[in-house]
Scaffold this motif. Structure first.
Motif, PDB file in Angstrom:
ATOM      1  N   ARG A  19      -1.073  30.149  19.699  1.00 25.10           N
ATOM      2  CA  ARG A  19      -1.644  30.196  20.046  1.00 25.10           C
ATOM      3  C   ARG A  19      -2.099  28.583  19.913  1.00 25.10           C
ATOM      4  O   ARG A  19      -2.723  27.378  20.594  1.00 25.10           O
ATOM      5  CB  ARG A  19      -3.136  30.335  19.169  1.00 25.10           C
ATOM      6  N   MET A  20      -0.954  27.213  19.295  1.00 25.80           N
ATOM      7  CA  MET A  20      -1.110  26.193  18.911  1.00 25.80           C
ATOM      8  C   MET A  20      -0.875  25.921  20.179  1.00 25.80           C
ATOM      9  O   MET A  20      -0.788  24.724  20.848  1.00 25.80           O
ATOM     10  CB  MET A  20       0.156  25.935  17.895  1.00 25.80           C
ATOM     11  N   ASN A  21       0.657  26.297  21.004  1.00 25.12           N
ATOM     12  CA  ASN A  21       1.109  26.213  22.437  1.00 25.12           C
ATOM     13  C   ASN A  21       0.115  26.267  23.783  1.00 25.12           C
ATOM     14  O   ASN A  21       0.337  25.765  24.683  1.00 25.12           O
ATOM     15  CB  ASN A  21       2.166  27.200  22.721  1.00 25.12           C
ATOM     16  N   GLN A  22      -0.925  26.929  23.778  1.00 25.67           N
ATOM     17  CA  GLN A  22      -2.335  27.433  24.502  1.00 25.67           C
ATOM     18  C   GLN A  22      -2.934  26.018  24.192  1.00 25.67           C
ATOM     19  O   GLN A  22      -2.861  25.365  25.381  1.00 25.67           O
ATOM     20  CB  GLN A  22      -2.876  28.757  23.718  1.00 25.67           C
ATOM     21  N   ARG A  23      -3.310  25.345  22.892  1.00 24.87           N
ATOM     22  CA  ARG A  23      -4.225  23.920  23.058  1.00 24.87           C
ATOM     23  C   ARG A  23      -2.910  23.022  23.716  1.00 24.87           C
ATOM     24  O   ARG A  23      -4.098  22.479  23.961  1.00 24.87           O
ATOM     25  CB  ARG A  23      -4.220  23.870  21.758  1.00 24.87           C
ATOM     26  N   ARG A  24      -2.064  22.841  23.486  1.00 24.49           N
ATOM     27  CA  ARG A  24      -0.787  22.082  23.927  1.00 24.49           C
ATOM     28  C   ARG A  24      -0.862  22.121  25.567  1.00 24.49           C
ATOM     29  O   ARG A  24      -0.020  21.695  25.924  1.00 24.49           O
ATOM     30  CB  ARG A  24       0.129  22.137  23.559  1.00 24.49           C
TER      31      ARG A  24
END
Ligand SMILES: [Zn+2]
Ligand SMILES: [Zn+2]
Length: 350
Positions: free
Chosen positions: A158-163
């Motif tokens: 999820r963090m990678n998706q936001r970034r």
């Protein structure tokens, strides 16, 4: 004369006239599981646990002379009686029990005790002599609960998706990848697999193992936005041209070796996830104790510390010189792995 001993070709059982997981071509081979350090080409005849058949045919050739036994089924071979028992390692993995005139040996192959939705659970088998692996035979190796690791993978995804980054996860194609997949939530985003992993997924699904829907990473057009996706690939694909299509990525590596920080740094990986298909230190101790064996032979991994611990427990123990390897996606793998060949094959095809 011991019931089993190491000769130039592998673990040899003279009263049975067969080898277990031989590293050279032999007339008769009993195979514990499909990883390439245990299942090699060239035997005149193979015998394995029934759920291992599609894996072996896929890796060694569709037309090999292969017979199977269901778990627990007994077969007389020469002067011995042989049976296969679940090792909890990967699909179809087995410990091999050999009985000869009342003496019982069990050869573990690779095993783990931790729960795994993608294969039959480890079964404890009583024996006089237990031949065990020791890949993670040091007290520092203790696995965190699977749910905890799965949660951290999702959090990272999820963090990678936001970034705006694709999440690239490197895991061994047979066993490890399916275990990771089984814990993934497809609601978070699309799940892609490298061809080498997708091939194994097909075998797992055909064997009745439930995995979330996956897409072949070569199935989408150039210019696809990968930033919401998680992509599973074999370790050999790391740093290869195959990676370029994904644009900005964060990389994760799934291995028992990730328990040690330096391993991740050496491989220049952003995140390490500790999931292993081998027993950790307490798991080895528990499994060995449950066999009731008075004698333990240790085939591969950190053999010295385990042998010393066993001797302190009053058991007869010694190391066996074999050509089995530990968890093969470690940074220090020495032999050319099958996953390398598979990755190259796909690179060429795309
Ligand atoms: Zn293995
Ligand atoms: Zn092994």
């Amino acid at each position: 004369m011991p019931l089993l001993r190491v000769d130039q070709n592998g673990l040899w059982c003279e009263p049975g006239g067969f080898h277990i997981d031989p590293w050279n071509p032999v007339p008769k081979a009993l195979i514990t599981h499909g990883h390439s350090d245990h299942a090699r080409r060239g035997a005149g005849a193979f015998l394995c646990a029934a759920p291992s058949e599609p894996v072996l045919r896929s890796r060694l050739g569709a037309d090999i002379a292969l017979e199977t036994l269901t778990y627990g089924e007994r077969r007389v071979i020469g002067e011995t009686t042989v049976s296969f028992h679940p090792a909890g390692h990967v699909l179809g993995s087995a410990q091999i029990r050999v009985e000869h005139r009342g003496e019982i040996w069990v050869v573990s192959g690779d095993y783990k005790l931790a729960p795994d939705a993608t294969c039959a659970p480890f079964e404890s088998v009583r024996c006089h002599t237990f031949v065990t692996e020791s890949t993670f035979g040091l007290p520092i190796y203790r696995w965190p609960p699977e749910a905890e690791v799965a949660a951290s993978i999702h959090e990272w995804w999820r963090m990678n998706q936001r970034r705006g980054k694709a999440s690239l996860v490197f895991a061994y194609p047979l066993g490890k990848s399916q275990r990771v997949l089984a814990g993934l939530d497809p609601a978070v985003g699309p799940i892609f697999c490298h061809g080498a992993i997708e091939r194994m997924n097909r075998i797992y699904r055909a064997s009745g193992v439930t995995l979330p829907e996956t897409l072949y990473s070569g199935s989408v057009a150039r210019g696809y936005d990968w930033s919401k996706a998680i992509v599973l690939a074999p370790p050999s694909a790391h740093g290869s041209p195959w990676m370029k299509r994904f644009g900005a990525v964060s990389t994760g590596f799934v291995s028992g070796w990730m328990r040690i920080r330096g391993t991740r740094r050496r491989r220049s990986i952003d995140r390490g996830f500790v999931i292993s298909d081998h027993a950790d230190w307490p798991g080895l101790q528990q499994a060995i104790a449950a066999t009731g064996a008075g004698c333990v032979l240790v085939t591969h991994g950190y053999r010295g510390p385990l042998v010393r611990w066993l001797e302190e427990q009053g058991k007869q123990a010694r190391a066996l010189e074999t050509r089995f390897e530990g968890e093969r996606d470690e940074g220090t793998a020495t032999s050319p792995g099958e996953d390398v060949a598979e990755a190259t094959e796909e690179d060429a095809a795309e």
